[in-house]
Design a protein around this motif. Sequence first.
Motif, mmCIF file in Angstrom:
data_model
loop_
_atom_site.group_PDB
_atom_site.id
_atom_site.type_symbol
_atom_site.label_atom_id
_atom_site.label_comp_id
_atom_site.label_asym_id
_atom_site.label_seq_id
_atom_site.Cartn_x
_atom_site.Cartn_y
_atom_site.Cartn_z
ATOM 1 N N LEU A 42 0.826 -1.212 0.000
ATOM 2 C CA LEU A 42 0.000 0.000 0.000
ATOM 3 C C LEU A 42 0.858 1.258 0.000
ATOM 4 C CD1 LEU A 42 -2.834 -1.075 2.475
ATOM 5 C CD2 LEU A 42 -2.913 -1.005 -0.032
ATOM 6 N N LYS A 43 2.002 1.198 0.659
ATOM 7 C CA LYS A 43 2.875 2.370 0.744
ATOM 8 C C LYS A 43 3.594 2.642 -0.574
ATOM 9 C CE LYS A 43 6.790 4.338 3.314
ATOM 10 N NZ LYS A 43 7.739 4.135 4.454
ATOM 11 N N VAL A 49 -5.045 -2.388 -8.574
ATOM 12 C CA VAL A 49 -4.656 -3.613 -9.262
ATOM 13 C C VAL A 49 -4.859 -3.375 -10.759
ATOM 14 C CG1 VAL A 49 -5.217 -6.042 -9.643
ATOM 15 C CG2 VAL A 49 -5.251 -5.098 -7.317
ATOM 16 N N TYR A 50 -3.834 -3.681 -11.546
ATOM 17 C CA TYR A 50 -3.874 -3.367 -12.971
ATOM 18 C C TYR A 50 -4.132 -4.613 -13.802
ATOM 19 C CZ TYR A 50 -1.922 0.953 -11.252
ATOM 20 O OH TYR A 50 -1.740 2.119 -10.555
ATOM 21 N N GLN A 283 -5.331 -20.000 -8.445
ATOM 22 C CA GLN A 283 -6.762 -20.270 -8.459
ATOM 23 C C GLN A 283 -7.053 -21.720 -8.826
ATOM 24 O OE1 GLN A 283 -9.065 -17.401 -10.717
ATOM 25 N NE2 GLN A 283 -10.858 -18.750 -10.728
ATOM 26 N N ALA A 284 -6.110 -22.378 -9.494
ATOM 27 C CA ALA A 284 -6.278 -23.793 -9.815
ATOM 28 C C ALA A 284 -6.240 -24.650 -8.551
ATOM 29 C CB ALA A 284 -5.194 -24.245 -10.793
ATOM 30 N N ILE A 285 -5.626 -24.123 -7.498
ATOM 31 C CA ILE A 285 -5.514 -24.854 -6.227
ATOM 32 C C ILE A 285 -6.576 -24.398 -5.236
ATOM 33 C CG2 ILE A 285 -4.009 -25.343 -4.256
ATOM 34 C CD1 ILE A 285 -1.625 -24.919 -6.148
ATOM 35 N N ASP A 286 -6.761 -23.088 -5.133
ATOM 36 C CA ASP A 286 -7.687 -22.496 -4.175
ATOM 37 C C ASP A 286 -8.604 -21.538 -4.929
ATOM 38 O OD1 ASP A 286 -8.900 -20.757 -2.273
ATOM 39 O OD2 ASP A 286 -7.244 -21.010 -0.874
ATOM 40 N N PRO A 287 -9.929 -21.702 -4.836
ATOM 41 C CA PRO A 287 -10.850 -20.807 -5.546
ATOM 42 C C PRO A 287 -10.622 -19.335 -5.249
ATOM 43 C CG PRO A 287 -12.046 -22.673 -4.621
ATOM 44 C CD PRO A 287 -10.653 -22.744 -4.087
ATOM 45 N N MET A 288 -10.045 -19.037 -4.072
ATOM 46 C CA MET A 288 -9.755 -17.652 -3.683
ATOM 47 C C MET A 288 -8.270 -17.333 -3.796
ATOM 48 S SD MET A 288 -12.657 -16.238 -2.758
ATOM 49 C CE MET A 288 -12.312 -14.924 -1.589
ATOM 50 N N GLY A 289 -7.554 -18.153 -4.565
ATOM 51 C CA GLY A 289 -6.097 -18.029 -4.623
ATOM 52 C C GLY A 289 -5.603 -16.681 -5.096
ATOM 53 N N ARG A 290 -6.224 -16.141 -6.141
ATOM 54 C CA ARG A 290 -5.739 -14.863 -6.670
ATOM 55 C C ARG A 290 -6.093 -13.703 -5.738
ATOM 56 N NH1 ARG A 290 -6.522 -14.978 -13.231
ATOM 57 N NH2 ARG A 290 -8.410 -16.160 -12.804
ATOM 58 N N GLU A 291 -7.245 -13.792 -5.071
ATOM 59 C CA GLU A 291 -7.586 -12.741 -4.097
ATOM 60 C C GLU A 291 -6.561 -12.704 -2.973
ATOM 61 O OE1 GLU A 291 -11.688 -14.245 -5.463
ATOM 62 O OE2 GLU A 291 -9.601 -14.911 -5.430
ATOM 63 N N LYS A 292 -6.161 -13.874 -2.511
ATOM 64 C CA LYS A 292 -5.171 -13.942 -1.434
ATOM 65 C C LYS A 292 -3.841 -13.339 -1.883
ATOM 66 C CE LYS A 292 -7.349 -17.909 0.801
ATOM 67 N NZ LYS A 292 -7.275 -19.341 1.159
ATOM 68 N N ALA A 293 -3.461 -13.602 -3.127
ATOM 69 C CA ALA A 293 -2.223 -13.020 -3.648
ATOM 70 C C ALA A 293 -2.312 -11.502 -3.694
ATOM 71 C CB ALA A 293 -1.918 -13.581 -5.030
ATOM 72 N N LEU A 294 -3.475 -10.968 -4.104
ATOM 73 C CA LEU A 294 -3.653 -9.520 -4.167
ATOM 74 C C LEU A 294 -3.604 -8.888 -2.784
ATOM 75 C CD1 LEU A 294 -6.545 -9.305 -6.815
ATOM 76 C CD2 LEU A 294 -4.117 -8.835 -7.188
ATOM 77 N N LYS A 295 -4.058 -9.602 -1.784
ATOM 78 C CA LYS A 295 -4.013 -9.081 -0.409
ATOM 79 C C LYS A 295 -2.596 -9.080 0.150
ATOM 80 C CE LYS A 295 -6.684 -8.359 2.545
ATOM 81 N NZ LYS A 295 -7.098 -7.059 3.126
ATOM 82 N N HIS A 296 -1.757 -9.966 -0.370
ATOM 83 C CA HIS A 296 -0.447 -10.178 0.251
ATOM 84 C C HIS A 296 0.715 -9.727 -0.618
ATOM 85 C CE1 HIS A 296 -3.005 -12.179 2.974
ATOM 86 N NE2 HIS A 296 -3.013 -13.357 2.401
ATOM 87 N N LEU A 340 -13.168 -8.087 -3.624
ATOM 88 C CA LEU A 340 -13.108 -8.980 -2.464
ATOM 89 C C LEU A 340 -11.769 -8.853 -1.735
ATOM 90 C CD1 LEU A 340 -14.810 -12.224 -3.848
ATOM 91 C CD2 LEU A 340 -15.656 -10.774 -2.002
ATOM 92 N N ALA A 341 -10.737 -8.517 -2.480
ATOM 93 C CA ALA A 341 -9.413 -8.333 -1.876
ATOM 94 C C ALA A 341 -9.231 -6.929 -1.303
ATOM 95 C CB ALA A 341 -8.325 -8.616 -2.913
ATOM 96 N N ASN A 342 -10.305 -6.140 -1.335
ATOM 97 C CA ASN A 342 -10.268 -4.757 -0.825
ATOM 98 C C ASN A 342 -9.274 -3.905 -1.604
ATOM 99 O OD1 ASN A 342 -11.235 -2.710 0.866
ATOM 100 N ND2 ASN A 342 -9.594 -3.031 2.357
ATOM 101 N N ARG A 343 -9.271 -4.107 -2.919
ATOM 102 C CA ARG A 343 -8.414 -3.338 -3.802
ATOM 103 C C ARG A 343 -9.268 -2.613 -4.840
ATOM 104 N NH1 ARG A 343 -5.615 -4.150 -0.189
ATOM 105 N NH2 ARG A 343 -3.629 -5.267 -0.076
ATOM 106 N N GLU A 344 -8.660 -1.665 -5.531
ATOM 107 C CA GLU A 344 -9.350 -0.867 -6.544
ATOM 108 C C GLU A 344 -8.849 -1.253 -7.929
ATOM 109 O OE1 GLU A 344 -9.483 3.831 -7.966
ATOM 110 O OE2 GLU A 344 -8.713 3.320 -5.967
#
Length: 362
Positions: A42-43, A49-50, A283-296, A340-344
Amino acid sequence: MANDIQNIINKTELNLQDLSQLLNLEGEEQKLLFRKAEEVQLKYVGNKVYYRGLIEFSNVCSKNCYYCGIRKDNKNVERYNISDDDIVNAAVFAWKNRYASIVIQGGERSDNHFVNRIDHLIKRIKEATNAEIGITLSLGEQTKETYQKWFNSGAHRYLLRIESSTKELYEQIHPKDELHHFNTRLNCLHLLRKIGYQTGTGVMIGLPGQTFDDLARDLLFMKEFDIDMCGMGPYIEHKDTPLYKERHKLWHIGKRFNTALNMIAVLRILMKDINIAAATALQAIDPMGREKALKHGANVIMPNITPTLNRKNYQLYENKPCIDEGAEDCGNCMNMRIELANREVGLGQWGDSKHYFNRTNP
């Protein structure tokens, strides 16, 4: 132990031992890592997210990499080559929907027909979009002249994954011949950077026999090379590849996924202002996999805009998601995932690597 982890992630320089320890984190200690990665994200690169509209235009490949489902010798895959008009139309779709950037990806070839075709396509896409669309290429190893030709025509980013910076591991997953040479891959990365591309690389996480120290060295390689962007994800085996016989040596799929998220988070801390993609393999492993990556730590996502008919035949690994969605469905899904990842969503912006500009204009 939590205090030890906090001390490590607050260090100004991370060594091999630090990185290896962070990559192995789980539970509450992992949450400390993730919080730090999000703070850095964030800093230094912000909340946006592009988009990179992904066009997988052909699965015809001259290479025989042991891990890849579209390798030359795989006789079980139906080969395809999307027409130039359909590729341009996909790029125009991305432009009209304000994705602002596309990725042109395909099997690796270097014959004159292929080189000239890509050059022609770059020019056509630029013309059809009033030169407003950003173009990333992911087309493997080429000569300096080819890279320069494509750059001059309008491509400005290039992703060439090293797959592993450990030479011995690289050689275990590629044939031992002149078409698959570790030093050639390194030289190509240097050429891309010298020409002026925003240069990206990446690795597979959880290869047979791979260790946390190997992955830590991958991160140090990216730091030393001073990459501008990264695309990396968990290794997922494909039954029609030679490496499939090594599957008994693999980490559990959950460990590969967990380590991939740790790699993204640690790389964000290590290289604060680069672009990091949320890989489809997550996402092939976890349905929310890409959201988690965007959060982290990840700040780039690639909605697939390849014509749906062809997607099922561009499977580098098994269980690839989104192969039956249309381009509009994929875009709507991406919007939801980003929210869902709280991103714009950074619509209408190329989302170039801040690191590239900080590196080239210090």
